[in-house]
Design an enzyme around this catalytic site. Sequence first.
Site, mmCIF file in Angstrom:
data_model
loop_
_atom_site.group_PDB
_atom_site.id
_atom_site.type_symbol
_atom_site.label_atom_id
_atom_site.label_comp_id
_atom_site.label_asym_id
_atom_site.label_seq_id
_atom_site.Cartn_x
_atom_site.Cartn_y
_atom_site.Cartn_z
ATOM 1 N N LYS A 132 -18.729 0.588 1.638
ATOM 2 C CA LYS A 132 -20.056 0.773 1.226
ATOM 3 C C LYS A 132 -21.452 1.183 1.772
ATOM 4 O O LYS A 132 -22.425 0.345 1.210
ATOM 5 C CB LYS A 132 -19.879 -1.044 0.991
ATOM 6 C CG LYS A 132 -19.472 -1.612 -0.186
ATOM 7 C CD LYS A 132 -19.601 -2.795 -0.343
ATOM 8 C CE LYS A 132 -18.457 -3.663 -1.613
ATOM 9 N NZ LYS A 132 -18.868 -4.801 -1.584
ATOM 10 N N LYS A 213 -8.704 2.420 -9.158
ATOM 11 C CA LYS A 213 -8.030 1.429 -9.941
ATOM 12 C C LYS A 213 -9.497 1.356 -11.199
ATOM 13 O O LYS A 213 -10.669 1.284 -10.686
ATOM 14 C CB LYS A 213 -8.689 0.062 -8.624
ATOM 15 C CG LYS A 213 -7.817 -1.156 -9.321
ATOM 16 C CD LYS A 213 -7.449 -1.902 -8.235
ATOM 17 C CE LYS A 213 -8.278 -3.816 -8.608
ATOM 18 N NZ LYS A 213 -7.663 -4.296 -7.657
ATOM 19 N N LYS A 216 -15.752 -1.670 -11.801
ATOM 20 C CA LYS A 216 -16.999 -1.921 -12.421
ATOM 21 C C LYS A 216 -18.147 -1.140 -12.505
ATOM 22 O O LYS A 216 -19.446 -0.969 -13.251
ATOM 23 C CB LYS A 216 -17.058 -3.414 -11.859
ATOM 24 C CG LYS A 216 -17.035 -5.169 -12.116
ATOM 25 C CD LYS A 216 -17.566 -5.994 -11.204
ATOM 26 C CE LYS A 216 -17.295 -7.104 -11.544
ATOM 27 N NZ LYS A 216 -17.398 -8.455 -11.085
#
Length: 348
Positions: A132, A213, A216
């Site tokens: 991140k 995967k 969002k």
Amino acid sequence: MSTPSSVPSLSPLTPAAPSKLRAFSGVQPTGKLHLGNYLGAIKPWVQHQHARENVFCVVDLHALTIPEVVNPAQLRANCRGVVAAFLASGIDPAHSNIFIQSHIREHAELQWLLNCVTPLGWLDRMTQFKSKAEGRETVGAGLLNYPVLQAADILLYDTDVVPVGDDQKQHIELARDIAFRFNHLFGETLKAPALSVPLAGARVMGLDDPTVKMSKSIAEQRPNHAVGLDQDPAKARKVIMKAVTDTGCEYAPGLASPGVVNLMGILSAVTGESVDSIAERYAGRGYGYLKAEVADAVVAELTPVQAEYARLMNDHGYLDSILNTSTARVREIAEGVMRRVRGAIGVG
Ligand code: TRP
């Protein structure tokens, strides 16, 4: 929609029913929930909810760790949206608790105390932090401390199990290590959760790229990546019909590509039919039929959830009353644990 005059009467959850394990889970109120969240987490939670005592937390404080993208009004709305989505999917508020993290101030308080016992090196090693933080001009201290807040979430409720996807395993292990370290320094105070409990849900991959995967953040950029939980049926159908399969056009047993496996996995998770049985039915049949069946099944599954979601989002009084009751129940647990923690560490 009118507010029902009475909310189902709820019995307090503390002391915990001795025979049931307490399960805790957190969901971030960022981005839109999609089919992967639903089949991977929400639906299995609903199916197993009566086997456990459940604490579901909408983790709005975690959503602040990348402050550049925070929109305050949106954040509040998203929190309510997640609560409504869980309830609409079948979470039973008479049995399961659902609340918003920032409404229980003890999460932030425990997080500070845990920060003080957590070696920096442990946080540096977190793979999610590294990914991140990568490429960001500024990385807030909150992003580094994100897993400490997650540990506080879990430890604040004397949690037994935290069913999570693989991507969260490292954070659960950290929560255990922090509990052990706290107990080592200040005496037996915190209950460490079990090592790791798989989520038992389907691992849904991106429809436009079955090697990643369903996510969002990718869904925000690529309209054919995911089916949103709130997507209208025609659009949902279109996205599924466009799903990537492989260059062939019919299914050959044993040679299934990731896209085909993903579609069969989705169908299996929705209908309960085993993947083997689906594969058998599709031997030698074109992918178009498989996609159409997946689309029908997904639309049939989501339609009642969407109707209930819309009803709940319009019934502010009802949603508030569910939240108030749940929050009061979990607050009792949190306050008890915090009294123990403050006592052990000599504050408050
Ligand atoms: N980090 C989790 C996620 O991104 C969300 C989360 C926050 C969580 N606190 C938690 C999950 C506690 C389980 C337990 O999915």
